[in-house]
Design an enzyme around this catalytic site. Structure first.
Site, short mmCIF file in Angstrom:
data_model
loop_
_atom_site.label_atom_id
_atom_site.label_comp_id
_atom_site.label_asym_id
_atom_site.label_seq_id
_atom_site.Cartn_x
_atom_site.Cartn_y
_atom_site.Cartn_z
N CYS A 1 0.86 -1.19 0.00
CA CYS A 1 0.00 0.00 0.00
C CYS A 1 0.90 1.23 0.00
O CYS A 1 1.69 1.41 0.91
CB CYS A 1 -0.87 -0.07 1.26
N CYS B 1 -3.24 15.26 2.72
CA CYS B 1 -4.36 15.08 1.80
C CYS B 1 -5.29 16.28 1.92
O CYS B 1 -5.47 16.82 3.00
CB CYS B 1 -5.13 13.80 2.14
N1 SAH Z 1 -7.87 8.96 -0.85
C1 SAH Z 1 -8.07 7.64 -1.37
C2 SAH Z 1 -6.97 6.69 -0.95
C3 SAH Z 1 -6.89 6.42 0.54
S1 SAH Z 1 -7.52 4.84 0.81
C4 SAH Z 1 -9.44 7.14 -0.97
O1 SAH Z 1 -10.13 7.84 -0.21
O2 SAH Z 1 -9.87 6.11 -1.43
C5 SAH Z 1 -7.73 4.82 2.52
C6 SAH Z 1 -9.00 4.11 2.91
O3 SAH Z 1 -9.08 4.09 4.35
C7 SAH Z 1 -10.23 4.83 2.41
O4 SAH Z 1 -11.17 3.88 1.98
C8 SAH Z 1 -10.77 5.50 3.67
O5 SAH Z 1 -12.16 5.67 3.58
C9 SAH Z 1 -10.34 4.55 4.75
N2 SAH Z 1 -10.18 5.16 6.06
C10 SAH Z 1 -9.77 6.40 6.35
N3 SAH Z 1 -9.72 6.59 7.68
C11 SAH Z 1 -10.09 5.43 8.26
C12 SAH Z 1 -10.21 5.00 9.60
N4 SAH Z 1 -9.94 5.80 10.62
N5 SAH Z 1 -10.61 3.73 9.82
C13 SAH Z 1 -10.86 2.90 8.78
N6 SAH Z 1 -10.74 3.25 7.49
C14 SAH Z 1 -10.36 4.51 7.23
#
Ligand code: SAH
Length: 373
Positions: free
Chosen positions: A106, A113
């Site tokens: 990953c 961001c």
């Molecule tokens: N910006 C892109 C790539 C990041 S992916 C996107 O939003 O898809 C990171 C993933 O983790 C996303 O699906 C997001 O919704 C999730 N995520 C973010 N914070 C989180 C948290 N505290 N617990 C679980 N999932 C989380």
């Protein structure tokens, strides 16, 4: 003086152009490209099939960047988190998830961001800057090096990142990276100018030699950029962080939804060019008491039912200063079962790397404060 060009910012065609611009033969580009990605060479001196004169000339106009982790932490489940310091004093993280001897990496696309999703730790740091193409591919190259030096032990578990139609179930070399997911820090579609060349280098048969079906780009839902990605890199996998089933809630927890509401987002998913039996992955962060009810599951199914889909349920990982709570086991199981019973491919992500803050939404690109004894 013009600054030197980092050759790792260039795809093979761009490298050909760069060398041609300097009056060099085109085939030189392929030689250099292979040295960089297949031999992991950082110095022109090692490029022994190239004349000394040309090597010296190249070194005057170009360089080959590299990343070295400042820290590598390994979690009890084998997950490894890498912290990479960058030239300007910022840093980013990448997370290696070894499963069944098939490694998924990953990687990050930005420092911080700009999307400001309410539940995401990375989002609270705002956007510092985009990663360059070189910084994106260098995360992969650095982890490859670490895997060769320290191969992970085989863990036998289900992987959430496997393509459904993979028939080669043989474990690969423990040192090979099989899947790349752009799910680290940042919004990859907010940095497409650098992300697209990085993916081209990843999937180039003379570059990092990854299969395009094993590269996944995850987005919070930047609709026009989804179109551009599909046009410029057909066959890459798309993951969409859906996280809510009504515009009302999605507007609240994901500001991007105010620009591109659910209807537009789902239309873009439907139009995304996926070959054959491939599916869009819908990520769904389950927030306790907020979006984890049977009604949500029902609405989710309805929203995605006319798109080839699979669902990744991600129980919210709690972090300090964030009001949201993890869902209960009962809510997770009921949500999961509702979808499975209706023949949706669902995977509920365990909190991989939780003990080293490497789980979804926990990446902040900084070392944890040293615990005092
Ligand atoms: N910006 C892109 C790539 C990041 S992916 C996107 O939003 O898809 C990171 C993933 O983790 C996303 O699906 C997001 O919704 C999730 N995520 C973010 N914070 C989180 C948290 N505290 N617990 C679980 N999932 C989380």
């Amino acid at each position: 003086m013009t600054p030197k060009t980092d050759l790792k910012n260039l795809t093979l065609p761009a490298l050909e152009q760069f060398l041609q611009g300097q009056g060099k033969e085109r085939f030189r580009a392929l030689q250099v490209f292979k040295w960089i990605y297949q031999q992991d060479t950082h110095s022109f001196d090692e490029m022994t099939n190239i004349s000394k004169a040309l090597r010296t000339e190249l070194a005057e106009t170009a360089f080959i960047s590299n990343l070295e982790p400042e820290a590598v932490e390994q979690g009890s489940d084998g997950t490894r988190k890498y912290l990479f310091p960058l030239d300007d004093g910022t840093s980013v993280e990448a997370v290696l998830i070894p499963i069944e001897g098939r490694n998924t990496l990953c990687i990050s696309s930005q420092v911080g961001c700009a999307m400001a999703c309410e539940f995401c730790l990375t989002g609270t740091f705002k956007l510092t800057r985009n990663l360059t193409t070189a910084e994106i591919v260098n995360q992969i190259m650095a982890v490859k090096r670490d895997l060769v030096a320290n191969p992970p032990s085989l863990l036998v578990e289900q992987s959430d990142f496997e393509d459904d139609d993979s028939d080669d179930v043989q474990p690969e070399s423990p040192a090979a990276i099989r899947n790349i997911v752009m799910m680290g820090m940042g919004e990859p579609l907010h940095n497409l100018d650098n992300v697209i060349p990085a993916i081209q280098i990843m999937i180039d048969g003379n570059g990092l030699q990854l299969s395009n079906r094993r590269v996944t780009v995850s987005t919070c839902g930047l609709v026009p950029e989804m179109g551009r990605l599909g046009r410029e890199i057909p066959n890459v996998n798309l993951a969409v962080s859906l996280n809510a089933t009504t515009d009302e809630l999605r507007n609240r927890i994901m500001p991007v939804n105010r620009r591109y509401p659910l209807k537009e987002l789902l239309k873009a998913c439907k139009e995304f060019p996926l070959p054959g039996r491939r599916k869009v992955t819908f990520e769904y962060v389950m927030l306790g008491g907020i979006n984890d009810t049977p009604d949500d599951a029902k609405r989710l199914l309805k929203l995605i039912s006319d798109i080839p889909n699979k669902v990744n349920l991600i129980p919210f990982n709690e972090h300090e200063g964030c009001e949201f709570k993890a869902p209960t086991r009962k809510a997770i199981d009921a949500f999961h079962k509702y979808l499975i019973d209706r023949h949706v491919t669902v995977i509920t992500r365990d909190s991989r790397g939780g003990d080293i803050s490497a789980a979804c939404g926990q990446l902040k690109g900084k070392l944890e404060k040293q615990k005092t004894a």
